[in-house]
Structure formats: structure tokens, C-alpha cells
Design a protein around this motif. Sequence first.
Motif, PDB file in Angstrom:
ATOM      1  N   VAL A 114       4.934  -0.521  -6.778  1.00 29.62           N
ATOM      2  CA  VAL A 114       4.099  -0.067  -5.665  1.00 29.62           C
ATOM      3  C   VAL A 114       4.953   0.123  -4.412  1.00 29.62           C
ATOM      4  O   VAL A 114       4.831   1.124  -3.697  1.00 29.62           O
ATOM      5  N   VAL A 115       5.829  -0.834  -4.146  1.00 33.14           N
ATOM      6  CA  VAL A 115       6.716  -0.743  -2.976  1.00 33.14           C
ATOM      7  C   VAL A 115       7.628   0.472  -3.104  1.00 33.14           C
ATOM      8  O   VAL A 115       7.818   1.237  -2.147  1.00 33.14           O
ATOM      9  N   VAL A 116       8.187   0.669  -4.281  1.00 33.46           N
ATOM     10  CA  VAL A 116       9.114   1.791  -4.500  1.00 33.46           C
ATOM     11  C   VAL A 116       8.402   3.119  -4.272  1.00 33.46           C
ATOM     12  O   VAL A 116       8.965   4.039  -3.646  1.00 33.46           O
ATOM     13  N   LEU A 135       0.602  -4.809  -0.654  1.00 36.08           N
ATOM     14  CA  LEU A 135      -0.296  -3.700  -0.319  1.00 36.08           C
ATOM     15  C   LEU A 135      -0.346  -3.466   1.178  1.00 36.08           C
ATOM     16  O   LEU A 135      -0.390  -2.321   1.640  1.00 36.08           O
ATOM     17  N   ALA A 136      -0.330  -4.546   1.972  1.00 37.01           N
ATOM     18  CA  ALA A 136      -0.362  -4.407   3.429  1.00 37.01           C
ATOM     19  C   ALA A 136       0.879  -3.686   3.924  1.00 37.01           C
ATOM     20  O   ALA A 136       0.795  -2.759   4.750  1.00 37.01           O
ATOM     21  N   ILE A 161       0.998  -9.386   6.215  1.00 39.23           N
ATOM     22  CA  ILE A 161       2.369  -9.312   5.701  1.00 39.23           C
ATOM     23  C   ILE A 161       2.871 -10.692   5.279  1.00 39.23           C
ATOM     24  O   ILE A 161       3.611 -10.829   4.307  1.00 39.23           O
ATOM     25  N   SER A 162       2.449 -11.707   5.999  1.00 43.47           N
ATOM     26  CA  SER A 162       2.869 -13.078   5.677  1.00 43.47           C
ATOM     27  C   SER A 162       1.859 -13.799   4.789  1.00 43.47           C
ATOM     28  O   SER A 162       1.893 -15.030   4.687  1.00 43.47           O
ATOM     29  N   VAL A 166      -0.343   4.354  -3.244  1.00 43.71           N
ATOM     30  CA  VAL A 166       0.061   3.012  -3.657  1.00 43.71           C
ATOM     31  C   VAL A 166      -0.786   2.542  -4.828  1.00 43.71           C
ATOM     32  O   VAL A 166      -1.157   1.387  -4.905  1.00 43.71           O
ATOM     33  N   GLU A 167      -1.075   3.461  -5.740  1.00 44.65           N
ATOM     34  CA  GLU A 167      -1.855   3.058  -6.909  1.00 44.65           C
ATOM     35  C   GLU A 167      -1.036   2.098  -7.764  1.00 44.65           C
ATOM     36  O   GLU A 167       0.172   2.274  -7.923  1.00 44.65           O
ATOM     37  N   ILE A 168      -1.701   1.080  -8.276  1.00 47.10           N
ATOM     38  CA  ILE A 168      -1.052   0.153  -9.189  1.00 47.10           C
ATOM     39  C   ILE A 168      -1.394   0.601 -10.588  1.00 47.10           C
ATOM     40  O   ILE A 168      -2.514   0.455 -11.038  1.00 47.10           O
TER      41      ILE A 168
END
Length: 864
Positions: A377-379, A342-343, A332-333, A592-594
Amino acid sequence: MSSFKRDKKEEEDSGGNPYQNLDKTIVLQEARYFNQTPVNPRKCCLILSKVLYLLNQGEKFTTQEATEAFFATTKLFQSKDVMLRRMVYLCIKELSTLAQDVIIVTSSLTKDMTGKEDLYRAAAIRALCSITDSTMLQAIERYMKQAIVDKNPAVSSAALVSALHLSSTAPDLVRRWANEAQEAISSDNPMVSYHALGVVAGSRKNDKLSTVKLVTRLARSPLKSPYALCLLIRLAAQLVEDDDSEASQPYIEFIECCLRHKSEMVIYEAAHAIVNLRKTARDLAPAVSVLQLFCGSSKASLRLAGARTLARLTAKHPTAVAACAVDLENLISDPNRSVATLAVTTLLATGAESSVDRLMKQISSFVSEISDEFKIVVVRAIRRLCTKFPRKHQSLAAFLAGMLRDEGGLEYKAAIADAIIALVEENPDAKETGLAHLCEFIEDCEHTALAVRILHLLGREGPKSRQPSRYIRFIYNRVILESGPVRAAAVSAVAQFGAQRPELLPNISVLLSRCQLDDEDEVRDRAIYFSAILETGDQQLINDYIINVSKPNPVLLEKALRDHIATRPEEPFDINAVPTEEEPKENKEAIVEIEVRKPVQVSMEEMYAEQLSKIAGIERLGPVFKTNNPVDLTEAETEYRVRLIKHIFGRHVVLQFECVNTLSDQVLEDVHVRLECPPEYEVKSITPCQKLVYDKPDSVFVIVEYPSAFLDSLGTFGASLEFTVRDCDPNTGVPDPGEGYADNYPLEEFEMGCADQIRARAATDDWEQTWERAANAPEASDTFILSQNDINDAAKAVCEHLGLPKNAIIGEAVKEIRGGGIFRGGAPVLVRARLAGGSAGITMKLASRSPREDIAQLLLAAVG
């Protein structure tokens, strides 16, 4: 080699693009310098660079311009400068597709290809294969075979890559080079081995047995080249997909063995293959362990590969990914924000409800630092969370609304709006919150398409909310402040409130009357149209023309209107005969497909429209009503493969028999289909396929007229393929002399059912009112005992017979099917079925209502 050196001053000069303001005419005039003797190699290289730059920037060269530039370039063959000669090869290759008479340089290229200068040979091979057509290739076949096994890796790779390109235009010729390519697979050079395997595999792609032998042999003695090994893993994975029996176990073991390879590329390819093949979490354990190690790698590329593959795996096997939670939290960091995104999205998809708030807080810390691509991806991950944890809708909606206020492009804002719209449609508790956020957003929305879409949603969902009047102000503001398309959408949305909420109708009528003074024609016309319908007070009229309006496919509507005007303009046009626009189905697995570019949604009718247009007199049949999914009429491994596509029209059906000849030593001529039709059907015309060559599909079209009575349209057809066989050379495809001999090939029987003739849809929200409004229409009903033992299977079978989608089924213990649609010819029909289990089996009561009683009875006959 001195020509490769550059001046120090030249290296220091950096700033801007020196080719930015090139003019094609000036560059072509400069190319005339090539005709001078002697030439300056440095100046010629600069001019050729300009030509190549223009070509690669999409500049259009006319045939004459390209030809002149091409022949001017060929004058430079006399130069011995290495850099210039290599630029000449590049320019020849690029101009060869545009210029005429390019074959004239074949002898020069062949000379360079077989010469002693290795720097010339590889580039000459690539240029020669790009300009030589299939008829001239045989003249250089001997040289190509020698080049494939050449000791110089650059020459060998150039020949193999050229063979790969040629395999699409001259597959039979390239197939003859397979022995040399087979020898090159064992090369010590990684790229040569990789390209050789590509050529050999490509030559065997239509021969499954040969591919099996190739993969089996190479799997026993692993290749030295990691690139070739990655390709071999893909070939093995394809064989496993095609054959899921015990026979594929050796290939799975080979892929698992590659997880222990020393090359990270091979390890990842093997893990990726296993992730896409396996169906249980236990089988995935070795691959997940490897991906977990990648997540802790010091290389950003490996961390990205591991995180991305685990993210994709979340869709099918979230429990398998849950074991990597600790490693993903460490990412995450990560300084690479793509990896961090992605994580987090993977953790959101696999985590518990209690961890959502913490993860959302961590996202907000870096979401402004990532690109729109990863924001989407986040959305999408948050959108799935809304479905997974409905109780978290307040915090999730607030977070999405915050992202909606940030800067971003249309696609990013559309993804957020999609997420909020999904939240509104799926979670009744979140409807008010979601609509409030969208109302706030359209106050400052700069994207017309997005504003129109949100207004459409407000018109659909707003009238069903607890306080519908609160949304009217936001909608009417758009009429005052926005552009024409947005104002038109706002008028339609306002009309929805008047149609569905009678208590608001007086105020809505006032607003619509004001809109009748608008400057835009479309806005005025909509306001007058909706006002006139609402003033009638006729609920059926309001429902058909405001609330539940079918939307025809715009592409097919335009085609149908053109055909109607060209053939029978005096008759009224029936818009119900045009297929409706289908809602795009979301890919449930793409957690989470880009994916930046959205695939274009094309209906079945659009897909085959061009092929149908080639049939003589097809426009006289009217617009195509429906195109059904293809049905195989032969086994997969037979010498001739035939599949049937049924194109339904108002009074006719066009049967398209798509044929493939899998025999390379035969050419089929005058291919047509003999039909055995049920009584009352009549064959009107047959459009045969003139020639069916090896591995190139072509179609036979048969136009059949439906019986005048709808009830007679159910029946079974027999069919056989009839043709003239001519033997041919399997390498060239040229038929042997002679007339050939007649032959036929029996096809499987096929049925014309009710599902083929109806454009069906599931029930809408106001199903009960729609069913009651049709109470005066003719009704047919009956009770059936179904053969299935499971009520779910029985309900699905009924839907299949009637052509209804699976989401028409509701209920648990007692299943109910609610649906309707349009029958060919334009008559509407409603269907209601109740299924219940008992000691005697599954009992179903089926009722059908339609203005045409024979159509209602036809639906019962289809089940019976």
C-alpha cells in the motif's frame, strides 16, 4: 446439557494440532464403530471431528468411501446425545455432495425438523436443504414455510439461510416463500430480520419495480435490525446507481438519514454508500464528517474503517479528504500500524510537495514493523507521488531502493520494482537514477521472474540512456552467474543494445558469441538467433525481429497451433493471425487499495474460446483473429435481450447472438437468427439454440464469409430473432402440452466496420523511423471535412472508426493521430492523420500505408 461440559484436565491440555497427522484410511476404519450398539457418544464425536477435519482440509474421498462413511453416520440417529446429533447433522451435510443415495435420510431429517427439540431443528433444516434436490423440495415446502415464521430465532434463521442457498438452484420455489419471509422482516431478532430481507430482495432481483416498492416501503419505517438496515442501504444505493435521475432523490435522503443512526455499523454503511455514489465534493461533506469522527474513535476497527474509506476517496476527491488532514496526522502514531499506514498514504496523496519529505521520514520509522500487504500500500502511494511531484524523484527513488534492499516476498518486491519502472518510463530525468537502482538490485535478486522483468526493462530503456555501455556489465553478469531463464533474458537484453546502438555492436557481437557456448539450449538458441540477425545489418529485419517484436497471446497461440496441425499441417502457419497479448491496464482509482491477489488478465478471445469450440467445423476457419466488444441489439427492458459479439477470422466472421429470455411463463425452442446481409457476404452456417429458458443466457452462432475484396467488407446487417414459443408454468418451468407457435422478434441493425477487422495499436517511440521505412509501400491519402465542432471530439471519433486506442492522439492545437496494426489476414497497416480547426470546421488529412493497397484505401473509406 451436561454433555456440553468439559473436564478441567482436557481444557488444560493445549499444545499442537491433535489432528495434524491423521490418515484417511484409519479414520474410515474407525467410522465402522458407528455400527456398534450401544455407542459411546464421546468417542463418536471424536471420530466425526476427524472426518470433518479431513474434508475441510481438502482430503479427497472417493464416492464409495464417502457413501460408506455417510451411511455409517446415519446409524447414529438413534442416539439422544445432543452434541453427537449436531455433529451428525454437520457430517451429513458435508458428505452429501460426495456420497450416493443420500435421499434415504430425508425422512429422519424431516422428523427432526418438525420435532420439539429446538437444538435439533435448526441443524436438521440446514442438513435437509443441502441434500434435497429441487424435485423433492416440494415435499418439505410446507415445513419450510412454517420454519421461516417460527418463534425460535435459530430455527427461523436456519430456514431463511437455507432458502438463500436454494435460490440459486430452485429460484421459482423459493419465490413462493416470499410472503413468509416478508413477515419475518419485522422480527425482533436482528439476524432473522437480516436474513429475511435477503430472501425477499433475492426473489425480486429481476423485477426492478418490486425492488423499488420494497425499498420505498422499508425506508419509510426503518428496520430495528442494524444488519437488515445495512442491506437496505445497499439496495437503495444500487437503485440510485441504476437510475441517476430525480426519482432516486428519496433513496439518497434515506441513506443520508442513516448517517444519524445509533448503530456505528449502519453509520459506516451509509457513509460508504455516499462516498461511492457522489460525484461532487460538496455532496460528500456529510459522509466525510462521519468518517472524520471515526478517525478519532477509541475503537481501532472504526479508525481503520474511517482511514481506509478516506484513502479510497482520495482517488476521485482529494480536496474533500484534505479537510481531514489534522485527524489523519494524529493517526500517524497510531499503535495499530494498519491505521497508521493508511493515514500516511492518504496524506501523501492529498498533501503538498513541501510535506513529502516529512511524511517519508515518518513512514521510514515504522515501515519495517508492518506486513508486506501494507508495505505494498505504501509503495503504491509513493508510485503516485512520483507522477504527481516529478521534482521529488531523487528522494522517492532512494526511499524505494532502500525498501528494495529490505526483506520481503515476491509480491512486495514486484510492487517496488513496478514503482521504479513507472518512474523510469514517465520521468526522463529519473531514468538514469531508476535504472541504476534496478541494476544494483538484480545483483542479489532471488526472484527469477522479477530479474527477467528488470532485464527486459534494461534492454528496452538502456540503449536510449546517455551512457548505455554502463548497463551492459550488469546484464552480462547475469549470463555468468544466474539460472537458465535469467541468462536467456540477459541475452535478449544484450541484443537490444546491439540493435539500437551501432557503436556498441562489435562488443555485443563478442558477448553473443560467448553465449553460444552456454549449457542451456534456450540461451544458445537466442544467442545464435540474435547474432545472425545483427550480422545482416538489415535495419528492417533488426526492427521486426529484435526491437519491435509483437507478442502473441500464449494461450491462443497454443490453440491456433493445435488447430493448424489438426486441419491443415501442410500449409505455412501465420503467426500474425494470432491476437497479441494486451498490456494489463492499471486501475487509476485504486490509490491505496489493499489487494493481495492480482486479478487474472483474460483477453476477450480467451473468454469466448470455449463457447466457440462447440461450433461444428470451427477449427477449419483457422485461429480467431480478434473478438470485438459486445453490442446490444435490443433495449434493456424488453422481453428478450440480445447482444452481439463479433469473432473475426481470416476470411470469416462468426456472429454470436447472446440471448436472454426475461419471461418466466415462456420457453423458446429452436431459436435462430435470420440475417439480411450486404451484397457479397455469404452465410455459411447457423448453429441455433435448442431451448432458451427463463433468465439463462444461451447463444445462436452464424458463420458468415467475408467478400473476396476488402473494400466490400464495410456494410450494414439486418437481423431478426426467430423461434417457437411454448407456454410454461412460471414456478416449475415445465412447458405446457402442445407444439407451441412460431414467432419472431426484430433486432436492431448492426454494422461491419474497419475497426472490427483490425488489431490496432498506438504509435511506438520509433514511429517516425517506422513510417519512413514504409515509404515504398502503397499509400492512400485524402482530405476530409469532419462534422464535429471540437477537435478533441473529432480526433476521438476518427480513432473509434479506425479501431485505434485513444492514446494514439498527440498534440494540442493541431491534433495528430499515429497508429497502426494488423488487418485480418495478417497484412500490416500504418495510419497518420493531422487535424486542424478552421472557419469551415475541422479539417483532416489522412494517410495510410500498407503492402495491400486495398487495405490502405479501406481505412479511408471507413472515415469517409
